[in-house]
Motif scaffolding. Structure first.
Motif, PDB file in Angstrom:
ATOM      1  N   PHE A   1     -13.777 -41.158 -24.046  1.00  0.00           N
ATOM      2  CA  PHE A   1     -13.033 -42.391 -23.801  1.00  0.00           C
ATOM      3  C   PHE A   1     -13.729 -43.599 -24.431  1.00  0.00           C
ATOM      4  O   PHE A   1     -13.097 -44.467 -25.024  1.00  0.00           O
ATOM      5  N   HIS A   2     -15.059 -43.639 -24.311  1.00  0.00           N
ATOM      6  CA  HIS A   2     -15.813 -44.776 -24.842  1.00  0.00           C
ATOM      7  C   HIS A   2     -16.099 -44.648 -26.340  1.00  0.00           C
ATOM      8  O   HIS A   2     -16.713 -45.528 -26.932  1.00  0.00           O
ATOM      9  N   GLY A   3     -15.670 -43.529 -26.946  1.00  0.00           N
ATOM     10  CA  GLY A   3     -15.820 -43.380 -28.386  1.00  0.00           C
ATOM     11  C   GLY A   3     -17.240 -43.110 -28.840  1.00  0.00           C
ATOM     12  O   GLY A   3     -17.603 -43.402 -29.981  1.00  0.00           O
ATOM     13  N   ILE A   4     -18.062 -42.542 -27.962  1.00  0.00           N
ATOM     14  CA  ILE A   4     -19.449 -42.229 -28.312  1.00  0.00           C
ATOM     15  C   ILE A   4     -19.513 -40.825 -28.917  1.00  0.00           C
ATOM     16  O   ILE A   4     -18.979 -39.865 -28.362  1.00  0.00           O
ATOM     17  N   LYS A   5     -20.175 -40.702 -30.050  1.00  0.00           N
ATOM     18  CA  LYS A   5     -20.305 -39.406 -30.716  1.00  0.00           C
ATOM     19  C   LYS A   5     -21.295 -38.534 -29.945  1.00  0.00           C
ATOM     20  O   LYS A   5     -22.383 -38.988 -29.574  1.00  0.00           O
ATOM     21  N   PHE A   6     -20.940 -37.272 -29.728  1.00  0.00           N
ATOM     22  CA  PHE A   6     -21.833 -36.371 -28.985  1.00  0.00           C
ATOM     23  C   PHE A   6     -21.488 -34.925 -29.300  1.00  0.00           C
ATOM     24  O   PHE A   6     -20.422 -34.616 -29.832  1.00  0.00           O
TER      25      PHE A   6
ATOM     26  N   THR B   1     -26.301 -47.354 -31.945  1.00  0.00           N
ATOM     27  CA  THR B   1     -27.474 -47.956 -32.605  1.00  0.00           C
ATOM     28  C   THR B   1     -28.274 -46.936 -33.410  1.00  0.00           C
ATOM     29  O   THR B   1     -29.323 -47.262 -33.958  1.00  0.00           O
ATOM     30  N   GLY B   2     -27.801 -45.668 -33.456  1.00  0.00           N
ATOM     31  CA  GLY B   2     -28.483 -44.650 -34.257  1.00  0.00           C
ATOM     32  C   GLY B   2     -29.492 -43.819 -33.504  1.00  0.00           C
ATOM     33  O   GLY B   2     -30.158 -42.961 -34.091  1.00  0.00           O
TER      34      GLY B   2
ATOM     35  N   LEU C   1     -24.951 -47.329 -22.956  1.00  0.00           N
ATOM     36  CA  LEU C   1     -25.286 -46.775 -24.276  1.00  0.00           C
ATOM     37  C   LEU C   1     -24.586 -47.526 -25.392  1.00  0.00           C
ATOM     38  O   LEU C   1     -24.945 -47.366 -26.567  1.00  0.00           O
ATOM     39  N   LEU C   2     -23.573 -48.316 -25.050  1.00  0.00           N
ATOM     40  CA  LEU C   2     -22.774 -48.990 -26.078  1.00  0.00           C
ATOM     41  C   LEU C   2     -23.520 -50.174 -26.666  1.00  0.00           C
ATOM     42  O   LEU C   2     -24.351 -50.795 -26.020  1.00  0.00           O
TER      43      LEU C   2
END
Length: 267
Positions: free
Chosen positions: A171-176, A204-205, A266-267
């Protein structure tokens, strides 16, 4: 038989949770509007009021106020779309009718209820779905028989807590990656493979790992968990730095709002 209505209901509850979380995280600072300009030194922004009058001095793209206004705008769009989708699902649930043969039979006059129509659907359904089920189980070969939980995009994971973490990361668009193997060194210097629940690639990498501890009251489970943490630590994967740890409660319930708060950080 596949119960589409149950899936709609689950999706509706999930969207309502996201709407509540988004509303709770709304900034209390004043709202604003941006106008973007491009000059010889690059892009810059002006904050304007609702009458399009400039407020203050030019702002750089990385200034806190510009970021805040952009996030406010995205949040408003998200809330509007969530409300729209919730409304659509609620209307669909009101109108949807079960196609299960038993429910169709029950709706018929008595003279028609002894028909065998639809029974072949139930008999053939397991055979039709089996290849898909086996393919999903093969993705989780460590504990194939414990796998029963399905994420929003159809991935099978091990627990309800992992469903929540997985869906909120999406949902938050975080790559995992889910259960991506990593190679670490043991105390004796040998190579060993570990499988974190989640490997996260932050905007942030940074690379962070997430372990959810679901059965801390189980002695063997707890021992394996502590052994894993020791190996993590020796390889520079440290709780509070690049290792996120969350825990189910004694009754195995999970605090979704806390998981959402961690992910937002984390964003």
């Amino acid at each position: 038989m596949y119960n589409f209505e149950n899936d709609l209901d689950k999706e509706l509850k999930f969207l309502k949770f996201l709407l509540e979380s988004t509303n709770n995280s709304q900034s209390e600072s004043r709202s604003g509007f941006l106008v973007k300009r491009t000059g010889r030194k690059g892009d810059y922004y002006y904050e304007v009021d609702k009458n399009r009058r400039i407020v203050g001095k030019p702002l750089k793209s990385n200034s806190p106020r510009v970021i805040e206004i952009k996030n406010q705008r995205k949040q408003k769009v998200l809330i509007r779309r969530l409300k729209n989708n919730i409304n659509c699902l609620e209307k669909a649930l009101e109108k949807i009718q079960s196609i299960h043969p038993k429910d169709i039979n029950a709706s018929l006059p008595l003279a028609y209820r002894d028909s065998e129509f639809g029974n072949h659907i139930l008999e053939n359904e397991a055979a039709t779905l089996m290849p898909s089920i086996e393919a999903n189980i093969s993705q989780n070969s460590t504990y194939p028989f414990a796998v029963q939980n399905i994420t929003i995009d159809g991935r099978i994971v091990r627990s309800l807590a992992e469903v929540i973490i997985y869906n909120l990361l999406k949902f938050h668009g975080i790559k995992f990656d889910y259960e991506r193997k990593i190679t670490v060194a043991t105390e004796d210097g040998y190579k060993k493979e570990l499988i974190p629940d989640f490997t996260i690639f932050t905007p942030t990498g940074e690379v962070k790992y997430w372990e959810h501890v679901g059965r801390f009251d189980d002695i063997e489970y707890r021992k394996r968990f502590f052994d894993k943490i020791v190996i993590y630590y020796r390889n520079g994967i440290v709780p509070g730095e690049n290792l996120i740890l969350t825990f189910s409660k004694k009754d195995y319930s999970v605090d979704s709002s806390e998981i959402n708060r961690i992910i937002e950080s984390l964003l």
